[in-house]
Design a protein around this motif. Structure first.
Motif, short mmCIF file in Angstrom:
data_model
loop_
_atom_site.label_atom_id
_atom_site.label_comp_id
_atom_site.label_asym_id
_atom_site.label_seq_id
_atom_site.Cartn_x
_atom_site.Cartn_y
_atom_site.Cartn_z
N ALA A 175 0.82 -1.20 0.00
CA ALA A 175 0.00 0.00 0.00
C ALA A 175 0.86 1.26 0.00
O ALA A 175 0.59 2.22 -0.73
N VAL A 176 1.92 1.27 0.80
CA VAL A 176 2.80 2.44 0.86
C VAL A 176 3.51 2.64 -0.47
O VAL A 176 3.57 3.75 -1.01
N ILE A 177 4.04 1.55 -1.03
CA ILE A 177 4.80 1.64 -2.27
C ILE A 177 3.94 2.18 -3.42
O ILE A 177 4.34 3.09 -4.15
N THR A 178 2.75 1.63 -3.58
CA THR A 178 1.89 2.08 -4.67
C THR A 178 1.33 3.47 -4.41
O THR A 178 1.17 4.27 -5.35
N ALA A 179 1.01 3.79 -3.16
CA ALA A 179 0.48 5.12 -2.85
C ALA A 179 1.51 6.20 -3.14
O ALA A 179 1.15 7.32 -3.50
N LEU A 180 2.79 5.88 -2.98
CA LEU A 180 3.85 6.84 -3.27
C LEU A 180 4.21 6.87 -4.75
O LEU A 180 5.04 7.68 -5.18
N GLY A 181 3.59 5.99 -5.54
CA GLY A 181 3.82 5.99 -6.97
C GLY A 181 4.97 5.12 -7.43
O GLY A 181 5.41 5.22 -8.58
N CYS A 182 5.49 4.25 -6.56
CA CYS A 182 6.60 3.38 -6.92
C CYS A 182 6.11 2.08 -7.54
O CYS A 182 4.91 1.77 -7.50
N ALA A 183 7.04 1.30 -8.08
CA ALA A 183 6.71 0.02 -8.72
C ALA A 183 7.02 -1.13 -7.77
O ALA A 183 8.18 -1.28 -7.35
N PRO A 184 6.05 -1.95 -7.42
CA PRO A 184 6.31 -3.08 -6.51
C PRO A 184 7.34 -4.07 -7.03
O PRO A 184 7.99 -4.75 -6.25
N GLY A 185 7.50 -4.16 -8.36
CA GLY A 185 8.38 -5.16 -8.93
C GLY A 185 9.83 -4.76 -9.08
O GLY A 185 10.68 -5.61 -9.36
N LEU A 186 10.17 -3.48 -8.89
CA LEU A 186 11.55 -3.03 -9.05
C LEU A 186 12.25 -3.03 -7.71
O LEU A 186 12.36 -2.01 -7.03
N PHE A 196 15.58 -4.17 -5.01
CA PHE A 196 17.03 -3.97 -4.99
C PHE A 196 17.76 -5.15 -4.35
O PHE A 196 18.71 -5.66 -4.91
N VAL A 197 17.29 -5.59 -3.19
CA VAL A 197 17.82 -6.83 -2.60
C VAL A 197 17.13 -8.02 -3.25
O VAL A 197 17.77 -8.98 -3.68
N HIS A 198 15.80 -7.97 -3.32
CA HIS A 198 15.02 -8.98 -4.04
C HIS A 198 14.82 -8.49 -5.48
O HIS A 198 14.56 -7.31 -5.70
N VAL A 199 14.93 -9.40 -6.44
CA VAL A 199 14.76 -9.02 -7.84
C VAL A 199 13.99 -10.11 -8.58
O VAL A 199 13.80 -11.21 -8.08
N LYS A 200 13.53 -9.76 -9.79
CA LYS A 200 12.88 -10.70 -10.71
C LYS A 200 11.59 -11.29 -10.16
O LYS A 200 11.27 -12.45 -10.38
N HIS A 201 10.83 -10.49 -9.41
CA HIS A 201 9.52 -10.91 -8.91
C HIS A 201 8.62 -9.69 -8.88
O HIS A 201 9.08 -8.57 -8.64
N GLU A 202 7.33 -9.91 -9.12
CA GLU A 202 6.41 -8.77 -9.16
C GLU A 202 6.29 -8.04 -7.83
O GLU A 202 5.85 -6.89 -7.79
N GLY A 203 6.71 -8.68 -6.74
CA GLY A 203 6.65 -8.04 -5.43
C GLY A 203 8.01 -7.81 -4.81
O GLY A 203 8.12 -7.68 -3.59
N SER A 204 9.06 -7.70 -5.63
CA SER A 204 10.42 -7.60 -5.10
C SER A 204 10.61 -6.41 -4.15
O SER A 204 11.20 -6.53 -3.08
#
Length: 319
Positions: free
Chosen positions: A199-210, A212-220
C-alpha cells in the motif's frame, strides 16, 4: 434528471496523508459497497461503515465481493486493495492505488538500472538494519551474511523468551495448517506486513516489482521494504501468539500485528524510508508539481501553461 446520490469526488490535497491513516483491515465472507464517503461491509451480522480516506489497504479474503461503487471510492481516496487467500497468506491480485506524481517511480527506475546507484540503495537498506555500523564498504555477499545472522538471532531470542521450540522456517503456501503454530503465525503476520508495504509503495507511486535486494519478482520491492521491519514486529509476536496457542491463531496474529504497527509507527516509517532510499536530501525537501510536460531540450516544464505564444516570441501564459 436527478443527481446521483453521494458526495463529490474528493480533492487529492484534502485527503489524509498516507502516514496518518490506519494500517490495514482484513475482510472475508462479506460484500463491500459504498455509502457516500464510507465503504460498507455487509455480512450476516449486519452492516459496518468504514471511512475510506482513513484506511491504507484492505486485505480481501475468501468470500469477499466488491461492488463497482466501492472500488470507485477506493480509487478516489487512494485505498489499496489486495486479494488474498485463506488466512490472508496467499497473494492473488491487487488494485493499484492512485498517486499524484511519478518522481519517485522515475528515481526508482534510475537507481534500479544503474549498478552503482543500485548498490547504494542496497547499502542504505542494510544501514537501516545496522544503524550503529558502517556498511558502506561491505560487499553484497557480506551484507547478506550479516542479515542472515541478524534474523537467526531474532528467531533464537524469541524462542528463548517464549519457550516455543523453533525448528526453522518451514511452511507450505498451499497448506496453511501443515506448519507448526509459530510458522502459521509467521505466515499470517508477514502477509499483513507485505500488504502494508504494498500500500505504501503504490500510494507513493513506486513500482512493486523493481526491487534492490530482491529481484525478478512482481513483489520484489514489497519484500525489500517489509524485511526492514519483520524482525522488529512479526518475529517476536509470532512466538508470543504461538505460545498462547489461541483457537483462531491467524485472526489473533493479525490484530497483534496491527497494534504493533501503530505502536512502532511502522506506516510513518515506511513512507519516510522509501523516500530516503530513493531520493537525495534536496529531492526529499522539494514539493513536486502533480504533472509536468516533457521537453526534448530541457527535460520538464510546468504544466498548465500555453506555450503557443512562446513559440511566437511572446511570454507563455497560463492556460
Amino acid at each position: 434528471m436527478a443527481e446521483m446520490p453521494g458526495i463529490a469526488r474528493p480533492e487529492r490535497q484534502a485527503l489524509p496523508q498516507l502516514r496518518d491513516r490506519m494500517t490495514f483491515l482484513y475482510l472475508e465472507h462479506c460484500t463491500l459497497g459504498r455509502d457516500n464517503g464510507a465503504i460498507t461491509v455487509t455480512d450476516e451480522k449486519g452492516i459496518v461503515q468504514v471511512p475510506a480516506a482513513g484506511i491504507s489497504v484492505l486485505l480481501l479474503g475468501p468470500g469477499t465481493r466488491v461492488t463497482h461503487r466501492a472500488m470507485e471510492l477506493m480509487g478516489d481516496t487512494g485505498v489499496a486493495a489486495v486479494w488474498v487467500g485463506e488466512h490472508g497468506v496467499r497473494f492473488y491480485a491487487h488494485g493499484r492505488a492512485l498517486s499524484e506524481h511519478s518522481r519517485l517511480l522515475e528515481r526508482q527506475a534510475e537507481r534500479f538500472s544503474n549498478q552503482r546507484e543500485h548498490l547504494e540503495v542496497v547499502r542504505k537498506m542494510y544501514q537501516l538494519r545496522f544503524p550503529d555500523e558502517d556498511v558502506s564498504r561491505l560487499t553484497t555477499q557480506q551484507l547478506r551474511g550479516r542479515e542472515g545472522s541478524r534474523v537467526r538471532t531474532a528467531y533464537r531470542k524469541a524462542a528463548k523468551a517464549t519457550g516455543v521450540k523453533w525448528n526453522g522456517r518451514v511452511y507450505d503456501p498451499n497448506d496453511f495448517s501443515a506448519g507448526d503454530l509459530v510458522n502459521q503465525a509467521l505466515s499470517a503476520g508477514t502477509a499483513c506486513l507485505y500488504g502494508l508495504a504494498f500500500a505504501v509503495i503504490t500510494a507513493l507511486g513506486c513500482a512493486p516489482g523493481l526491487g534492490f535486494v530482491h529481484v525478478k519478482h512482481e513483489g520484489s520491492f514489497v519484500y525489500d521494504i517489509a524485511d526492514l521491519y519483520k524482525a522488529e514486529v512479526v518475529i517476536p509476536l509470532a512466538f508470543e501468539v504461538a505460545a498462547q496457542a489461541p483457537q483462531d491463531l491467524p485472526s489473533v496474529m493479525r490484530r497483534r500485528v496491527r497494534d504493533a504497527m501503530v505502536e512502532h509507527h511502522i506506516l510513518e516509517r515506511m513512507v519516510h524510508d522509501v523516500r530516503w532510499l530513493l531520493l537525495n536530501e534536496e529531492e526529499q525537501a522539494a514539493e513536486p508539481e502533480a504533472v509536468y510536460l516533457w521537453d526534448s531540450k530541457i527535460g520538464t516544464v510546468a504544466n498548465g501553461v500555453n506555450y503557443f505564444d512562446a513559440e511566437e516570441g511572446e511570454e507563455p501564459s497560463l492556460s
